[in-house]
Motif scaffolding. Sequence first.
Motif, PDB file in Angstrom:
ATOM      1  N   HIS A 263       0.835  -1.196   0.000  1.00 48.29           N
ATOM      2  CA  HIS A 263       0.000   0.000   0.000  1.00 48.29           C
ATOM      3  C   HIS A 263       0.877   1.258   0.000  1.00 48.29           C
ATOM      4  N   PHE A 264       1.919   1.257   0.798  1.00 52.25           N
ATOM      5  CA  PHE A 264       2.847   2.388   0.855  1.00 52.25           C
ATOM      6  C   PHE A 264       3.464   2.646  -0.513  1.00 52.25           C
ATOM      7  N   LEU A 265       3.939   1.596  -1.186  1.00 50.76           N
ATOM      8  CA  LEU A 265       4.528   1.752  -2.514  1.00 50.76           C
ATOM      9  C   LEU A 265       3.504   2.252  -3.531  1.00 50.76           C
TER      10      LEU A 265
ATOM     11  N   ASP B 280       3.602   5.715  -5.774  1.00 49.49           N
ATOM     12  CA  ASP B 280       3.543   5.672  -7.236  1.00 49.49           C
ATOM     13  C   ASP B 280       2.438   6.540  -7.817  1.00 49.49           C
ATOM     14  N   GLN B 281       1.484   6.988  -7.007  1.00 45.35           N
ATOM     15  CA  GLN B 281       0.385   7.812  -7.504  1.00 45.35           C
ATOM     16  C   GLN B 281       0.849   9.255  -7.671  1.00 45.35           C
ATOM     17  N   PRO B 282       0.448   9.882  -8.778  1.00 41.67           N
ATOM     18  CA  PRO B 282       0.805  11.303  -8.923  1.00 41.67           C
ATOM     19  C   PRO B 282       0.037  12.132  -7.903  1.00 41.67           C
TER      20      PRO B 282
END
Length: 94
Positions: A68-70, A74-76
């Motif tokens: 979830h952290f990664l 990765d989301q803009p």
Amino acid sequence: MAPKPSHEPQTRAVNLRVREDLRGLIDRAARAQGKTRSDFMIDAARRAAEDALLDQTLVRVDDDSYRHFLAVLDQPPGGEGFARLMKAPKPWQP
């Protein structure tokens, strides 16, 4: 008669050899903060020691939390708060 136990922490001397120009710089900075040279150096050394130890801190999480952290990383960036931040005046721009 035995001496009374002291509730104050014991202190010990730490001797440092420092170039004259650095000593002057430290003294000026200490005076600017209203501290003695020793208090200024102790505060600076304590902060540096805490930072060094915090940099070594390992945080363990389960696999789902890590994924979830990664995914979040990765989301803009986006959303109302981000848009407002990007429209805010920049102090370095006229």
